[in-house]
Motif scaffolding. Structure first.
Motif, PDB file in Angstrom:
ATOM      1  N   GLN A   1       0.836  -1.208   0.000  1.00  0.00           N
ATOM      2  CA  GLN A   1       0.000   0.000   0.000  1.00  0.00           C
ATOM      3  C   GLN A   1       0.867   1.253   0.000  1.00  0.00           C
ATOM      4  N   LEU A   2       1.994   1.163   0.701  1.00  0.00           N
ATOM      5  CA  LEU A   2       2.890   2.321   0.720  1.00  0.00           C
ATOM      6  C   LEU A   2       3.420   2.621  -0.678  1.00  0.00           C
ATOM      7  N   VAL A   3       3.841   1.572  -1.359  1.00  0.00           N
ATOM      8  CA  VAL A   3       4.368   1.782  -2.721  1.00  0.00           C
ATOM      9  C   VAL A   3       3.298   2.381  -3.615  1.00  0.00           C
ATOM     10  N   GLU A   4       2.070   1.911  -3.454  1.00  0.00           N
ATOM     11  CA  GLU A   4       0.977   2.388  -4.315  1.00  0.00           C
ATOM     12  C   GLU A   4       0.697   3.882  -4.137  1.00  0.00           C
ATOM     13  N   CYS A   5       0.919   4.385  -2.926  1.00  0.00           N
ATOM     14  CA  CYS A   5       0.585   5.808  -2.717  1.00  0.00           C
ATOM     15  C   CYS A   5       1.838   6.698  -2.681  1.00  0.00           C
ATOM     16  N   LEU A   6       2.974   6.103  -3.058  1.00  0.00           N
ATOM     17  CA  LEU A   6       4.233   6.849  -2.990  1.00  0.00           C
ATOM     18  C   LEU A   6       4.228   8.093  -3.889  1.00  0.00           C
ATOM     19  N   CYS A   7       3.647   7.969  -5.071  1.00  0.00           N
ATOM     20  CA  CYS A   7       3.635   9.091  -6.020  1.00  0.00           C
ATOM     21  C   CYS A   7       2.883  10.273  -5.418  1.00  0.00           C
ATOM     22  N   ASP A   8       1.694  10.009  -4.896  1.00  0.00           N
ATOM     23  CA  ASP A   8       0.904  11.090  -4.294  1.00  0.00           C
ATOM     24  C   ASP A   8       1.607  11.658  -3.066  1.00  0.00           C
ATOM     25  N   TYR A   9       2.241  10.794  -2.294  1.00  0.00           N
ATOM     26  CA  TYR A   9       2.931  11.254  -1.083  1.00  0.00           C
ATOM     27  C   TYR A   9       4.095  12.181  -1.446  1.00  0.00           C
TER      28      TYR A   9
ATOM     29  N   ASP B   1       4.579  13.802  -4.209  1.00  0.00           N
ATOM     30  CA  ASP B   1       4.137  15.011  -4.911  1.00  0.00           C
ATOM     31  C   ASP B   1       3.237  15.901  -4.054  1.00  0.00           C
ATOM     32  N   GLY B   2       3.078  15.534  -2.775  1.00  0.00           N
ATOM     33  CA  GLY B   2       2.292  16.374  -1.861  1.00  0.00           C
ATOM     34  C   GLY B   2       0.807  16.350  -2.141  1.00  0.00           C
ATOM     35  N   GLU B   3       0.312  15.243  -2.692  1.00  0.00           N
ATOM     36  CA  GLU B   3      -1.104  15.175  -3.048  1.00  0.00           C
ATOM     37  C   GLU B   3      -1.863  14.129  -2.234  1.00  0.00           C
ATOM     38  N   LEU B   4      -1.247  13.651  -1.154  1.00  0.00           N
ATOM     39  CA  LEU B   4      -1.901  12.639  -0.326  1.00  0.00           C
ATOM     40  C   LEU B   4      -2.612  13.334   0.838  1.00  0.00           C
TER      41      LEU B   4
END
Lengths: 83, 198
Positions: A6-14, A16-19
């Motif tokens: 799950q961490l890898v899946e949301c890494l891009c948003d995290y 890029d400051g979009e999480l």
């Protein structure tokens, strides 16, 4: 706590400051406790940083000459031909 | 070609006048060349596209009204020209097979093995030509749909919404491709940069 996947899946948003904030807290907590994900995050960010540091490739000299010739042809008045 | 008529400077806050044809060729050619080179992974193709784009821009300059900033307009024309060039060229060389891509993504996304830190620091990398070549080759090795998004987002620094408009993708699709491109690059570079275990 979120899983490694799950961490890898949301890494891009995290990165890029979009999480959302609550999800960011979960990510930070996971990164503190998981050395492998900590390294994954650090190297993911490093890929972006290294890419931003790449210098622009210099224009080949023959291309500059070719472009100059193309511009000259483009700016030649209509009907004017080279004999 | 008639000389481009530039709006008179009136001291207002309007958009700056567009560059002249000479300025386009002199000041913007390197930017166009670099973007095309990274999107097409070919020096020769990038040279053709650069000439095509600059001539297109010069011909369209009289109609440029400044609704968008000139560099944004130039980006759009370059991206369109690169995509058109690629379509003509067809898929003559696939850098990674579908199977290889799936393997890379599966490895990156599921991560069965622990990830090791890298021994490279950005401050060192900028001085290191070998590292630059390594990263350029890794970018060139990305499959085209991923490479386009990665180059526009992380190299050119364009917003996801703008990239979506240029490529005809939703923002969600842009983000998905960007994430996968970064994972693929991470996977490609890891063997070169990982710290050696003690």
């Amino acid at each position: 706590m979120i899983t490694c996947r799950q961490l890898v899946e949301c890494l891009c948003d995290y990165v890029d400051g979009e999480l959302p904030c609550d999800r960011c807290d979960e990510v930070r907590a996971h990164l503190c406790e998981c050395p492998s994900c900590h390294a994954h995050h650090a190297t993911y960010v490093l890929v972006i940083r290294l890419t931003q540091l790449l210098p622009a490739a210099p224009m080949p000299p023959h291309l500059s000459a070719r472009l100059q010739a193309a511009l000259s042809r483009e700016q030649r008045p209509p009907g004017e031909h080279i004999v | 070609m008639d000389e481009v008529k530039r709006p008179a400077a009136e001291g207002g806050t309007g958009p700056p006048p567009p560059p002249t044809a000479e300025e386009v060729f002199r000041d913007y050619a390197p930017r166009v060349y670099n973007l095309a080179r990274r999107m097409l992974s070919s020096d020769a193709d990038a040279e053709d596209v650069t000439q095509d784009v600059l001539l297109q821009v010069v011909r369209k300059l009289p109609t440029f009204r400044g609704e968008a900033a000139f560099p944004t307009w130039l980006h759009r024309i370059t991206v369109n020209a690169a995509l058109t060039h690629r379509r003509k060229r067809a898929a003559r060389d696939e850098h990674l097979t579908r199977e290889a891509l799936d393997t890379v993504l599966e490895r990156e996304e599921s991560r069965h093995e622990p990830v090791r830190p890298w021994s490279v620091a950005p401050e060192e990398a900028i001085l290191d030509r070998e590292t630059q070549d390594l990263i350029e080759r890794a970018i060139a090795g990305l499959p085209e749909p991923y490479r386009d998004v990665f180059v526009l987002a992380d190299v050119e620094g364009l917003p996801n919404a703008e990239i979506g408009e240029m490529l005809g993708l939703s923002v969600a699709a842009v983000k998905s491709r960007l994430h996968r491109a970064r994972l693929m690059l991470r996977g490609a570079l890891a063997p070169h940069f990982e710290e050696v275990s003690a």
